[in-house]
Write a protein that holds these residues in place. Structure first.
Motif, mmCIF file in Angstrom:
data_model
loop_
_atom_site.group_PDB
_atom_site.id
_atom_site.type_symbol
_atom_site.label_atom_id
_atom_site.label_comp_id
_atom_site.label_asym_id
_atom_site.label_seq_id
_atom_site.Cartn_x
_atom_site.Cartn_y
_atom_site.Cartn_z
ATOM 1 N N ARG A 190 -8.177 31.779 -29.387
ATOM 2 C CA ARG A 190 -7.026 31.141 -29.966
ATOM 3 C C ARG A 190 -5.954 30.837 -28.924
ATOM 4 N NH1 ARG A 190 -6.324 32.625 -36.260
ATOM 5 N NH2 ARG A 190 -8.341 32.637 -36.641
ATOM 6 N N GLY A 191 -5.229 29.509 -28.894
ATOM 7 C CA GLY A 191 -4.307 29.478 -27.715
ATOM 8 C C GLY A 191 -4.769 28.486 -26.724
ATOM 9 N N CYS A 192 -6.008 28.603 -26.416
ATOM 10 C CA CYS A 192 -6.686 27.875 -25.297
ATOM 11 C C CYS A 192 -6.391 26.434 -25.505
ATOM 12 C CB CYS A 192 -8.041 28.504 -25.031
ATOM 13 S SG CYS A 192 -8.221 29.944 -24.218
ATOM 14 N N ARG A 193 -6.300 25.832 -24.299
ATOM 15 C CA ARG A 193 -6.318 24.316 -24.398
ATOM 16 C C ARG A 193 -7.509 23.862 -23.737
ATOM 17 N NH1 ARG A 193 -2.008 26.465 -23.090
ATOM 18 N NH2 ARG A 193 -2.079 26.067 -20.814
ATOM 19 N N LEU A 194 -8.047 22.883 -24.405
ATOM 20 C CA LEU A 194 -9.548 22.015 -24.017
ATOM 21 C C LEU A 194 -8.984 20.796 -23.342
ATOM 22 C CD1 LEU A 194 -12.410 22.065 -23.256
ATOM 23 C CD2 LEU A 194 -12.860 22.131 -25.799
ATOM 24 N N MET A 195 -9.295 20.291 -22.317
ATOM 25 C CA MET A 195 -8.946 18.867 -21.813
ATOM 26 C C MET A 195 -10.261 18.137 -21.418
ATOM 27 S SD MET A 195 -5.329 20.125 -20.003
ATOM 28 C CE MET A 195 -6.338 21.533 -19.657
ATOM 29 N N CYS A 196 -10.485 17.134 -22.054
ATOM 30 C CA CYS A 196 -11.475 16.078 -21.503
ATOM 31 C C CYS A 196 -11.425 14.914 -21.793
ATOM 32 C CB CYS A 196 -12.666 16.802 -22.537
ATOM 33 S SG CYS A 196 -12.385 16.592 -24.392
ATOM 34 N N LEU A 197 -12.242 13.972 -21.046
ATOM 35 C CA LEU A 197 -12.262 12.748 -20.737
ATOM 36 C C LEU A 197 -13.157 11.878 -22.016
ATOM 37 C CD1 LEU A 197 -12.351 12.145 -17.105
ATOM 38 C CD2 LEU A 197 -10.332 11.986 -18.720
ATOM 39 N N ASP A 198 -14.118 12.636 -22.365
ATOM 40 C CA ASP A 198 -15.044 12.236 -23.411
ATOM 41 C C ASP A 198 -14.823 13.307 -24.648
ATOM 42 O OD1 ASP A 198 -16.753 10.675 -24.726
ATOM 43 O OD2 ASP A 198 -18.606 11.824 -23.934
ATOM 44 N N ASP A 199 -14.381 12.629 -25.787
ATOM 45 C CA ASP A 199 -14.031 13.372 -26.803
ATOM 46 C C ASP A 199 -15.384 14.371 -27.179
ATOM 47 O OD1 ASP A 199 -12.505 14.336 -29.050
ATOM 48 O OD2 ASP A 199 -12.471 12.868 -30.001
ATOM 49 N N LEU A 200 -14.838 15.687 -26.953
ATOM 50 C CA LEU A 200 -16.081 16.836 -27.341
ATOM 51 C C LEU A 200 -16.235 16.732 -28.877
ATOM 52 C CD1 LEU A 200 -14.943 19.551 -25.104
ATOM 53 C CD2 LEU A 200 -16.980 18.034 -24.921
ATOM 54 N N TYR A 201 -15.126 16.406 -29.564
ATOM 55 C CA TYR A 201 -15.159 16.635 -31.368
ATOM 56 C C TYR A 201 -14.538 15.523 -31.791
ATOM 57 C CZ TYR A 201 -15.411 21.212 -29.445
ATOM 58 O OH TYR A 201 -15.719 22.497 -28.766
ATOM 59 N N PRO A 202 -15.322 14.347 -31.899
ATOM 60 C CA PRO A 202 -14.951 12.981 -32.270
ATOM 61 C C PRO A 202 -13.981 12.874 -33.561
ATOM 62 C CG PRO A 202 -17.150 12.720 -31.314
ATOM 63 C CD PRO A 202 -16.665 14.278 -31.530
ATOM 64 N N LEU A 260 -18.530 11.916 -16.557
ATOM 65 C CA LEU A 260 -19.358 11.947 -15.574
ATOM 66 C C LEU A 260 -20.547 12.809 -15.717
ATOM 67 C CD1 LEU A 260 -16.807 12.520 -12.626
ATOM 68 C CD2 LEU A 260 -17.723 10.440 -13.487
ATOM 69 N N MET A 261 -20.684 13.341 -17.022
ATOM 70 C CA MET A 261 -21.980 14.289 -17.500
ATOM 71 C C MET A 261 -22.717 13.678 -18.388
ATOM 72 S SD MET A 261 -19.774 17.973 -17.682
ATOM 73 C CE MET A 261 -18.928 18.184 -16.383
ATOM 74 N N PRO A 262 -24.100 14.325 -18.368
ATOM 75 C CA PRO A 262 -25.141 13.531 -19.429
ATOM 76 C C PRO A 262 -24.698 14.041 -20.831
ATOM 77 C CG PRO A 262 -26.291 14.643 -17.653
ATOM 78 C CD PRO A 262 -24.795 14.831 -17.479
ATOM 79 N N PHE A 318 -23.553 20.552 -25.414
ATOM 80 C CA PHE A 318 -23.806 22.035 -24.983
ATOM 81 C C PHE A 318 -22.389 22.644 -24.752
ATOM 82 C CE2 PHE A 318 -23.944 25.363 -21.862
ATOM 83 C CZ PHE A 318 -24.703 26.363 -22.596
ATOM 84 N N MET A 319 -21.671 21.989 -24.078
ATOM 85 C CA MET A 319 -20.138 22.347 -23.587
ATOM 86 C C MET A 319 -19.507 22.330 -25.028
ATOM 87 S SD MET A 319 -19.014 20.796 -19.927
ATOM 88 C CE MET A 319 -18.774 19.600 -20.837
ATOM 89 N N ALA A 320 -19.563 21.598 -25.618
ATOM 90 C CA ALA A 320 -18.627 21.442 -27.085
ATOM 91 C C ALA A 320 -19.126 22.443 -27.843
ATOM 92 C CB ALA A 320 -19.090 20.092 -27.827
ATOM 93 N N GLU A 321 -20.419 22.794 -28.028
ATOM 94 C CA GLU A 321 -20.808 24.104 -28.927
ATOM 95 C C GLU A 321 -20.126 25.406 -28.336
ATOM 96 O OE1 GLU A 321 -22.260 24.064 -31.781
ATOM 97 O OE2 GLU A 321 -21.895 21.968 -31.468
ATOM 98 N N ARG A 322 -20.261 25.447 -27.083
ATOM 99 C CA ARG A 322 -19.872 26.731 -26.131
ATOM 100 C C ARG A 322 -18.373 26.691 -26.444
ATOM 101 N NH1 ARG A 322 -21.967 30.823 -26.230
ATOM 102 N NH2 ARG A 322 -20.747 31.405 -24.404
ATOM 103 N N PHE A 323 -17.577 25.751 -26.382
ATOM 104 C CA PHE A 323 -16.221 25.806 -26.370
ATOM 105 C C PHE A 323 -15.427 26.338 -27.602
ATOM 106 C CE2 PHE A 323 -15.976 22.512 -22.561
ATOM 107 C CZ PHE A 323 -15.928 23.472 -21.674
#
Length: 94
Positions: A37-49, A19-21, A27-32
C-alpha cells in the motif's frame, strides 16, 4: 519474480510498457498487484484499463487495489513518440 513486499510504501515503479509486448505488460500487471500500500505505479500503457465501463465488471479487483489517475504528456516531450502528446497513467496502491 520481484519481491515487492521488501520495499517500503514510498516506492515508485516506472514502466515504459508501450515498448513491450502485450504479454509482458499483462505479466507485469499481475505482479504489480502485490505492491505494498502507498506504492505508486506509473506507466504509458494502462495496466488496468479503467476508462471503459465494462472493466469494473471484468476486473473488479484492480479497482479495489488501485486509485487510478490519467494524465496527458505534452506534444514532442517523449522522443520515441511522433506527433502529439499521449496518455500517462498513475496507479496508487490503496
Amino acid at each position: 519474480a520481484p519481491d515487492f513486499g521488501s520495499h517500503g510504501p514510498h516506492t515508485a515503479v516506472w514502466t515504459a510498457n508501450l515498448l513491450m509486448p502485450r504479454a509482458v505488460t499483462h505479466f507485469m500487471a499481475e505482479r504489480f498487484r502485490t505492491l505494498p500500500r502507498g506504492c505508486r505505479l506509473m506507466c504509458l500503457d494502462d495496466l488496468y484499463p479503467h476508462g471503459r465501463a465494462c472493466m469494473r465488471t471484468r476486473d473488479p479487483e484492480s479497482f479495489e487495489l488501485f486509485a487510478m489517475t490519467d494524465f496527458v504528456w505534452p506534444a514532442y516531450s517523449v522522443e520515441w513518440m511522433r506527433g502529439g502528446g499521449g496518455r500517462f497513467y498513475l496507479h496508487e496502491r490503496i
